[in-house]
Every structure is written in structure tokens, then in C-alpha cells.
Design an enzyme around this catalytic site. Sequence first.
Site, mmCIF file in Angstrom:
data_model
loop_
_atom_site.group_PDB
_atom_site.id
_atom_site.type_symbol
_atom_site.label_atom_id
_atom_site.label_comp_id
_atom_site.label_asym_id
_atom_site.label_seq_id
_atom_site.Cartn_x
_atom_site.Cartn_y
_atom_site.Cartn_z
ATOM 1 N N LYS A 71 -1.942 7.156 15.671
ATOM 2 C CA LYS A 71 -2.868 6.074 16.037
ATOM 3 C C LYS A 71 -4.116 6.069 15.136
ATOM 4 C CE LYS A 71 -4.774 2.900 18.568
ATOM 5 N NZ LYS A 71 -4.377 1.519 18.256
ATOM 6 N N ASN A 95 -0.820 -8.405 18.651
ATOM 7 C CA ASN A 95 -1.678 -7.429 19.313
ATOM 8 C C ASN A 95 -3.083 -7.553 18.773
ATOM 9 O OD1 ASN A 95 -2.836 -4.821 17.909
ATOM 10 N ND2 ASN A 95 -0.949 -5.370 16.819
ATOM 11 N N GLY A 98 -7.579 -3.452 18.632
ATOM 12 C CA GLY A 98 -8.919 -3.219 18.083
ATOM 13 C C GLY A 98 -9.256 -1.753 17.891
ATOM 14 N N CYS A 157 -6.963 -3.815 9.056
ATOM 15 C CA CYS A 157 -6.853 -4.155 10.479
ATOM 16 C C CYS A 157 -7.435 -5.541 10.728
ATOM 17 C CB CYS A 157 -7.581 -3.135 11.362
ATOM 18 S SG CYS A 157 -7.420 -3.574 13.110
ATOM 19 N N GLY A 244 6.855 -7.535 14.439
ATOM 20 C CA GLY A 244 8.190 -7.755 14.988
ATOM 21 C C GLY A 244 9.087 -8.439 13.960
ATOM 22 N N GLY A 270 7.122 -3.775 8.427
ATOM 23 C CA GLY A 270 6.959 -5.142 8.897
ATOM 24 C C GLY A 270 8.259 -5.628 9.503
ATOM 25 N N GLY A 292 7.464 -0.286 13.345
ATOM 26 C CA GLY A 292 6.339 -0.492 14.254
ATOM 27 C C GLY A 292 6.730 -1.044 15.603
#
Lengths: 331, 246
Positions: A71, A95, A98, A157, A244, A270, A292
Site C-alpha cells: 500500500k 477508486n 486518496g 496518484c 479493471g 492495467g 491490481g
Amino acid sequence: MEGLKKEPKTGLKEEPKNAAGEKSRLACGTCVTLCGEPLSNPVIPASGTFGYGAEFAKLYDINILGTFSFKGTTREPRYGNETPRIAECASGMLNAVGLQNPGVDKVISEEIPRMGKFFSKKVMANVSGFSLDDYVYTCERLDAVEKVGWLEVNVSCPNVHGGGMSFGTSAEPAAKVTSAVKKVCRKPVIIKLSPNVTDIVSIAKACEAAGADGVSLINTLMGMRIDISKRRPLLANKTGGLSGPAVFPVALSMVYKVAAAVKIPVVGMGGVSCAEDVIEMMMAGAAAVEVGAANLVDPFACKTIVEKLPEVMDRYGIKNLSDIIGVSNNG
Amino acid sequence: MKQVFLKIKENQLIAKNTMRMVLTGDISPAPQPGQFVNIKTDGFYLRRPISVCDADGETLTIIYKIVGGGTEKMSKLARGETLDVLTGLGNGYDTSVSGDRALLIGGGVGVPPLYLLAKRLISEGKDVFAVLGFNTASEVFYEDEFKALGAKSVTVTTVDGSRGVKGFVTDALPCGCTYFYTCGPEPMLRAVYKALETDGQFSFEERMGCGFGACMGCTCRTVTGYKRICTDGPVLKKEEIVSWKD
């Protein structure tokens, strides 16, 4: 075509002098190296979808993985965004977590030691920041941890403000982060790139020139959903990152282009959901592949991929995965 | 947590837009009251987290509301079809602290997890008083089922007064209970928090990515730090909740 032997792109500046490393590469068909470090297979759960591994270690022996990227870690603890942080869409999800994390101190004092109880391999430390100082501080701290094998520096991010992606959306700041981090790290530094840019290749090249040992791509694509009955964005953060199967072709094309343009290894990710996707990514030029969102929908996704890889390799006559890295670029 | 493939034994409408699905197969270990399952539906990327209403040997019952495409699709599944389900998710209700007289307050599809809870509490020899809130008479379900379990009282409220007490659950709370357990929409949970002096436990709902603690998609702030609704919850104790008093 037979007999045409392409040099696999392992990211080694030179061939390994280390006999053990070379042996392990030859020892198994799924073996690859990432920035000189051997992996028993190229499958790496992606940061933010695997926590610190504990939830998955309860389900299966996660030592079957190449490694995993934990993480995203920041200098200070972060709550992240308000909820809802998750939305669904066709063939994927958004998502906007944050970068919730307990901060680098706690990651080093609690999470990494706990991880050692169920994961015996080196782990990939994912780092985010809001200033150059943040990146340097957090990377230096994690670089000093023995368990950490690679640093994956997230300059991409999409869900935080005043940092994160702003470092990764143009070449100059991405290069600045890279060279600053490289100065304080002994371990391989992989820069995680954003697809939310005009030209990802130029940013990858800038990172390479600044000393990056590898690049990983793609982070999520910015997207949004609207709650029709409430007439406002579904996510509290308004926008979020799309991941996804929906993003797989986009990711693949970016990996293909970047891998053709840089000499350092590319970690492809990805929308990867099955062993065939891993092979496509590698044929596009990925030296290793992160998985992921699939982990969230199917907690056994990575286990299934690792177990299916030999069978799928057989079906396509692939002896060694290291032989197929970037082969689709050779035509 | 366990991934299992369960067969649909029943999937039928029991109230307006409200379906009951009974699943059979390996449902061990027995689900605890307040736990949930996460169901994969063809054509939808994320699973649907749904609380367990009842569990008995080899069957597991859920009650869900048709609110969007995923639950609409689920409602059309036929008996005999197989579903990919993650079971044993979440931290359920703790019945050890209830005292002798437990008040159960449910709103809409917050009612189902209280059914398994009522069953557990009654089997432990405790008196159960249930207040079940709905918008209107056509949405009411499980009034008789709670009675059949042996609840001391079952009060139904409807916002429009078309069944039972007119108003909200907080307009019909009985006195003299030692502890409460509640599940329902957040405005209802807040109203219950303000209305009751006794201690209790709340079950929360949030949009989830994984449902098993990996993605940090459903985090909330509590008195004792950040909690994941899916694994640290969905049930939180009253004293953990950041005050709703103001």
C-alpha cells in the site's frame, strides 16, 4: 524466425555475474529478473489492491508470487478521501481512496515486520509524496529496510491534491523526483507513471535519463460517475481512478510504446486479469507484470494466474517468459 | 473468509422491490449475526455485499433490495443457478453484552441481519423486542417471522402510516431494554443514537471494493482510529462512533 535470438530486456546494465542469479533464471520457465533481482515469476500484486498482504496470506501462501507492491506510503499518516471512495463501471471500477496509510514510521515499525511472518521474499515499497522532500525522506527510510527489494515511486496518484500526479504529468518534475530519490537510495528505483498525460513516452525517457532503474505503468485513468438520483458525482472526491479490464488495451499500448523507447525494464499493469494478459503485457515489453483490481474481485486472482502460467506458456510454445519480453516490438 | 459456489434454492419477491434468496452448499463455518456475503453477478465487475439474514445447516438466506442493475440482474436468477460467493465476511454483532432485554431496531433492508441476531439472542434465553421500520405497507417484510421466533414484541412503523405505527422507528421505541442493536440507513442510525441512552451496536453500510479489507475503500473514522467497514465492521459499538450528538 527460429534461431533469431533476441536479447531479453532484463534491465541489467550487464549480464549477471552472479552465478546464482543466472542459474535461477534458467532454473524455471517463469523466472524473470526485475532490475537485476530474480523473481520466480513476473506476477506482482499492485499497490493499493493487496494491503500489506495479510488478508491474502490467510487465503493462500503468497510466497508463490514474484513479489508484491504494498500500500502506497507517505511521510505522514493519511486518512485519505471521504467515502464513497469506490464506484463501479462497465468492466471495471473507480477508486478515490486518496492514499490512506499509517505513515512511513508505522509501516516500518509495524507493517513490514508483520509481513515477514508470512512473506519470505523481498517486497516492493510503494511511495507517494506531496513535495520533493517527502519523496526523498520516505524513500530513504524505506530503502534502509532490509525487506524492501525495490522502491516504486508513485508520481501518478490521481486522487490526491497538490501532489501525487502533479509530479508525474510532465517530464521535468518526474525527472526531478527521480534524481532526488536516486541520490538517497541503494535499491532499484521504479517510477510509477500516470496515463493521464499527453505523451507518456517522453516522461518515461526523462525518468530514465534521470537515473530511474525502471518504470511501471499504468496507474489508473481518471474517470467519474454521477449518481443520477442525487444529481451529483458518485465519489466524494468527484473523480477517481479507473482500473479493471476496461483499461487493459490502453495499458498495453502504453507499455508497448514505452518499452520500445527506453532501455530500463518496464513493469506493465492495467486491467491484467489472467495468465494470457500477463503474456500479452510481456510481449508488449513488460519485464514483470502487476495485477491490481482483479485481486479485489477475486482474492485468488494472482494465485490462479501464477498456477495457470506454465499451462498457457505450454499452449503457446513459450519455454521461458524471459524470451518473450518485447517480442511483439520486433516485427 | 471463504470462496464458495452456492446453488440458488429460492429467489423470490417478498415485498416491494425486495427479494429473498436462499442459497445451498458449503456455508461453513456458520455465519455470525451481522456478517455479510459478497456475491459475484455476471456482467458486473464488483461483487454485491449483502448481509446474512438466516443460516441453517446447509442453507444461507439473504434479503436484498433491487436498487440498481446488479441487484436487478440478481433478482432474475433462477433456482438451480450457481453463484460465486465470498462468505464469512465482516465482524458481526456481539451478543455477550446484551443483558436480558435486547432491543433490535431495523430499517428497510437493515432488517434482515437482525433476524439471525434475534434467533441467536432468543436461543441464549434473552428477551427480544423488535422495531422494524419501512416507508410504506407494501415494503414491510418479516413481521410474522420475528413473531414466530418468539420475540416479546414486534412493532412495525411506516413513514406514511399505511401499516403499524405512523412515523419512524424512533417514534415506537419500547422502554426498559438493557441494550440495543440496529441496522438501517444512516439517518435512522443517527436518530437511534440520539434517542437511546443505553449502549448498543450499529451496523453500517458503505460502497466496497473488495469486502475483505484489502482496498481501504470503505474506511470510516471512529473514536479508536480508522476502521474498515468491511472487516473491522460492519458492526461498531456505540462508544466507537464519533459523536452524532450535534
